[in-house]
Scaffold this motif. Structure first.
Motif: not given
Length: 518
Positions: A239-260
């Motif tokens: 995957s990649y982000s349209k606003t920052d193509p170098d970034a990849t979508f990942m699971h984060m420890k800071e999951d405030h919604m607690r939904n992964g």
């Protein structure tokens, strides 16, 4: 200024340490035409000190230079730089020199006796830092590939009818490519000029078959172009982000919604020695194990690396092989099943290979029912990084009527073979198994225990300090190049604060933390 600022203020230490660095590489990034309003060393001191004060925005740095006496001390009587000057300095000049400046700082600390590769070790750990990108601007490679296939099927199905309505007598081949679509479009445009057909638009106008065919071809080609670009940007990523193509979508420890929830982020790997950061590796790869080899190659080129300590996230056969082939390296890695092996559930699981007796002479395992699992074949397994692993397959000759079959054989949801027809199999990499057993003994020695304790303190402590004390949880700049600059500035600020803390606490020259006995 000398009277106002206390003698033990970190800004004095920062100015003295950074004054020792060579800024010739940074100065070379400036044009020879015109004059430089602010010296590179002065701007560098300001942006590093801003990180120590939890200030990362160029506008906030400009405001601090106007109001904060410590920033005025660094300016040495000059007026505050504009936020555009600071932003251009970080994005246009620092990318070429920031890694060299960090290496110089490491060598300087080593000359002070603060960093020792002999007495300490290289502790590596990674964390995920959120990118400055929209959280809902994701592009998934699998989805794009699926849409590309669907569009290809649609083109194959609808193109003959489209050409027929356009009145074009063209025989199509079995395989339709992008080049063929471009040639067809060119031919239809020529047909338009020949017939002198005028295209119509808006309400109340009926488009003829030729116009519909040309517009549909343009739409298909545009969609195919976009799909190919998306797949190219993803590369080996998913995957990649349209606003920052170098970034990849990942699971984060800071999951405030607690939904992964997945967020655009970078995988930041940090190497520490004697509690100081000596190197960084910014990656868009979600896995730590795949960053180990390129990061260590980079560290070995710059520093005399000998002992390397990492956590279980870096364990893989490829990494074991790399460390085994480099004789100067001594690797300490906690196996991924190290803690799991201590649980009763793990020890009583009869289906695990670890709980089956192994006969090295006959090269066979014995299950809980006393039946033998012999080697039946050898296969080569290729990882995503291209590493080839040799795996030996062990199988039981007869599993029919076994009362422990349900506990012994795990059936996957995708496997439709009935349980009664299945046979117990084990896939074993003998090299990986031997390396893991050897590593278990190595990390259980006094040296291994001390280094593992220090890894949790030094490597993980870096992220605790940067995220909590320095309040750096999200990148402000976009693109891997700018993100690397931003993290290196934070790393150098961390080193200054660590040196100041050790001076204040009288801990200079200590490289490993020895825990006190209870």
């Amino acid at each position: 200024m000398e009277k106002i600022i206390p003698s033990d203020e970190p800004v004095r230490l920062l100015s003295a340490v950074l004054e020792e660095l060579d800024y010739s590489k940074l100065a070379a990034t400036y044009s020879r035409k015109g004059r430089i309003e602010y010296s590179p060393s002065l701007l560098f001191k300001i942006v590093v000190y801003a990180c120590t004060r939890r200030i990362y925005s160029s506008r906030e740095i400009e405001l601090a230079c106007r109001e904060n006496v410590n920033f005025m001390y660094l300016l040495e009587g000059q007026r505050a730089p504009d936020h555009n000057t600071i932003a251009r300095f970080r994005s246009e000049h620092l990318p070429e020199a920031v890694e060299d400046l960090l290496s110089q700082m490491v060598n300087l600390l080593a000359s002070y006796g603060e960093i020792s590769f002999e007495e300490s070790a290289v502790f590596i750990d990674g964390t995920k830092i959120e990118a400055n990108a929209g959280r809902y601007t994701f592009v998934w490679k699998a989805k794009v590939s699926k849409n590309q296939i669907k569009l290809g099927e649609k083109i194959t199905r609808e193109l003959p009818l489209l050409l027929e309505k356009a009145g074009a007598d063209i025989v199509l081949p079995k395989q339709i490519t992008v080049q063929l679509l471009k040639k067809l479009r060119k031919r239809l445009y020529a047909e338009k000029e020949q017939r002198q057909v005028k295209f119509v638009h808006g309400k109340g106008h009926r488009k003829n078959g030729l116009q519909k065919a040309i517009e549909t071809l343009n739409e298909w080609l545009e969609r195919l172009k976009r799909y190919n670009l998306d797949i190219h940007i993803c590369g080996e990523r998913n995957s990649y982000s349209k606003t920052d193509p170098d970034a990849t979508f990942m699971h984060m420890k800071e999951d405030h919604m607690r939904n992964g929830q997945l967020k655009p982020a970078y995988n930041v790997n940090v190497a520490t020695v004697s509690e100081y950061i000596i190197g960084n590796y910014i990656s868009a790869d979600r896995s730590d194990s795949r960053t180990f080899i390129p990061f260590l190659d980079e560290l070995c080129r710059k520093h005399p690396v000998k002992r390397v300590v990492v956590d279980s996230g870096y364990e893989s056969e490829e990494n074991y092989r790399y460390a085994d082939e480099n004789e100067q390296l001594s690797l300490f890695v906690k196996p991924s099943n190290h803690e799991q092996k201590k649980t009763r559930k793990y020890q009583t699981d009869i289906g695990r290979r670890e709980n089956m007796p192994y006969d090295a002479e006959k090269d066979e395992y014995t299950c809980a029912q006393g039946k033998k699992l012999s080697a039946v074949s050898t296969k080569m397994r290729k990882s995503e990084s291209g590493y080839t692993q040799e795996v030996t397959v062990y199988a039981c000759s007869d599993c029919k009527g076994c009362p422990l079959k349900e506990k012994c054989i795990r059936q996957k949801k995708t496997d439709k073979t009935p349980l009664e027809d299945r046979v117990k199999r084990l896939n074993v990499s003998k090299y990986f198994l031997a390396q893991r057993e050897s590593m278990e003994k190595k990390i259980s020695t006094e040296e291994g225990i001390l280094l593992r304790i220090n890894r949790s303190i030094q490597a993980e402590g870096v992220f605790a300090t940067i995220k909590e004390d320095m309040n750096f949880r999200r990148f402000m700049m976009r693109g891997k190049k700018n993100v690397t600059v931003e993290w290196h500035l934070v790393s150098m600020a961390y080193n200054i604060l660590k040196l100041h803390h050790k001076i204040q606490k009288g801990r200079l020259g200590r490289h490993l933390i020895v825990p006190k006995a209870a």
